[in-house]
Design a protein around this motif. Structure first.
Motif, short mmCIF file in Angstrom:
data_model
loop_
_atom_site.label_atom_id
_atom_site.label_comp_id
_atom_site.label_asym_id
_atom_site.label_seq_id
_atom_site.Cartn_x
_atom_site.Cartn_y
_atom_site.Cartn_z
N ILE A 94 39.81 36.66 45.89
CA ILE A 94 40.20 35.25 45.95
C ILE A 94 39.08 34.37 45.41
CG2 ILE A 94 40.78 33.36 47.52
CD1 ILE A 94 42.10 35.40 49.35
N LEU B 182 46.82 33.68 46.22
CA LEU B 182 46.35 34.96 46.74
C LEU B 182 46.15 34.91 48.25
CD1 LEU B 182 43.76 35.97 43.99
CD2 LEU B 182 45.98 37.03 44.44
N SER C 247 43.77 30.79 43.81
CA SER C 247 43.14 31.16 45.08
C SER C 247 44.09 30.94 46.26
CB SER C 247 41.85 30.37 45.28
OG SER C 247 42.11 28.98 45.29
N PHE D 26 39.24 41.73 49.38
CA PHE D 26 40.31 40.77 49.06
C PHE D 26 39.75 39.35 49.04
CE2 PHE D 26 44.27 38.64 48.91
CZ PHE D 26 45.21 39.57 48.51
N ALA E 79 38.99 34.72 41.62
CA ALA E 79 40.13 34.04 41.00
C ALA E 79 39.90 32.54 40.94
CB ALA E 79 41.41 34.36 41.79
N VAL F 31 49.53 35.24 49.79
CA VAL F 31 49.99 36.63 49.71
C VAL F 31 49.33 37.47 50.80
CG1 VAL F 31 49.89 38.72 48.29
CG2 VAL F 31 50.56 36.55 47.26
N ARG F 32 48.04 37.25 51.00
CA ARG F 32 47.34 38.01 52.04
C ARG F 32 47.90 37.68 53.42
NH1 ARG F 32 40.82 38.36 52.96
NH2 ARG F 32 40.89 40.02 54.50
#
Length: 372
Positions: free
Chosen positions: A180, A203, A200, A176, A183, A206-207
């Protein structure tokens, strides 16, 4: 500098603009005049200005601070985010008096400075003096500079900052984080700095939300010949305590993860019952919980009611001071019972074992009387 000079001379003598080669174009000499007198506080413009200001400020701060931290890591240094925000604010306030462009920490200039060996903020002072001299006396000379020459300077600085080994390490260590990283890289390289940064950050958020919404709920067991209790998945050969289930919660309890935590706890109870292990005490190790909201408090009370219906008593172990204060203020601790709060897992287990033995003695005596 060689690229700019050679490119400018080539564009001047070859009339590059007539052959489809874009150049910087006309540059006005001098500095912008003062624009303080143009301030307009008309209500019909304030809302638009506030929206634009908030959005640009957030993007500029995120971009500047993230870039600063990235380069600080390379030099094993630390930066103060508060000082960075104050600096950005002061620069933009002063710059707005002369209609300057939004000031932030641009990646391109930072990369060029880094590769040039700049060490302190004095490099920006020297750069400002050179820029002032250029605007006053040399602006017309740079009008013939090809844009491709400026791009080459930025790209040459960027290539020196790409760490392939670090990216490969991220791919092996955390997929993951690698996502990032990619991205951010492709967003900046093929779209723009703002898009790459927002991708970035999005993401990463979201994590973080996934971690908060699905916290770790692990079962603790005793490592033989020690007083240490660890995760059963990490130490599968460790042993549990008969009649006692120890669960460790590793995240703050909020409305976003209350249902998940409740379901995980009840699932552990069902798994123990399905394997023929009767659970009479549930120990919740709360050392990893830094905070709890009202929904979390209600969830604890709901878990207590459900477990009481099954004949299981709940015990709280090592709650942090913030969590304990919330439990006291909400009267939750009175419902659970102050006697059901312990400082360590070992103390709680000793108390539970004593209660189990104490309840087993009268039952044994009654069986002996019936036999007589």
């Amino acid at each position: 500098m060689v690229t700019v000079v050679v490119g400018g001379l080539f564009a001047y003598f070859a009339h590059a603009e007539n052959h489809g080669i874009p150049i910087v174009g006309h540059l006005d000499k001098g500095l912008n005049p003062s624009s303080i007198g143009k301030l307009n506080f008309d209500p019909k413009y304030i809302s638009t200005s506030l929206k634009a200001g908030i959005i640009t400020a957030m993007i500029a701060l995120a971009e500047g601070i993230s870039i600063g931290r990235s380069f600080a890591i390379m030099k094993n240094e630390q930066i103060d985010g508060n000082k960075e925000m104050i600096a950005f604010g002061m620069m933009n306030i002063v710059g707005s008096f002369t209609s300057c462009y939004l000031t932030t920490g641009p990646f391109s200039k930072t990369a060029v400075n880094f590769n040039a060996g700049c060490k302190t903020a004095m490099s920006n002072v020297i750069m400002s003096i050179c820029m002032l001299f250029t605007l006053l006396f040399l602006a017309h000379l740079f009008s013939y500079t090809p844009l491709v020459a400026l791009s080459a300077i930025i790209m040459s600085a960027m290539f020196g900052l790409i760490d392939y080994h670090k990216a490969f390490h991220l791919f092996k260590a955390d997929k993951f984080d690698f996502l990032i990283c990619m991205a951010a890289f492709f967003g900046v390289a093929f779209i723009s700095m703002d898009v790459g940064l927002m991708l970035s950050i999005g993401l990463a958020v979201v994590r973080a939300l996934l971690y908060i919404a699905r916290p770790t709920v692990c079962k603790l067991v005793n490592i033989p010949d020690t007083r240490i209790y660890r995760d059963v998945e990490q130490y599968p050969n460790a042993i549990g305590v008969p009649g006692i289930l120890i669960l460790q919660l590793g995240s703050p309890i909020y409305f976003a993860n209350c249902n998940y935590i409740r379901e995980r706890i009840l699932r552990w109870i069902r798994d123990e019952d399905s394997q023929g292990r009767v659970v009479e005490y549930l120990l919740l190790e709360l050392g990893g919980i830094t905070s709890i909201d009202m929904t979390g408090v209600e969830t604890l009370l709901e878990i207590k009611r459900i477990l009481e219906a099954k004949g299981v008593k709940i015990i709280l172990v090592n709650p942090r001071i913030g969590v304990m204060e919330k439990l006291i203020l909400t009267k939750c601790i009175d419902v659970i019972g102050r006697e059901a709060v312990f400082l360590s897992v070992e103390d709680a287990i000793h108390s539970c074992i004593f209660s189990l033995h104490k309840s087993a003695i009268p039952q044994t005596k009654s069986e002996e009387i019936e036999m007589v």
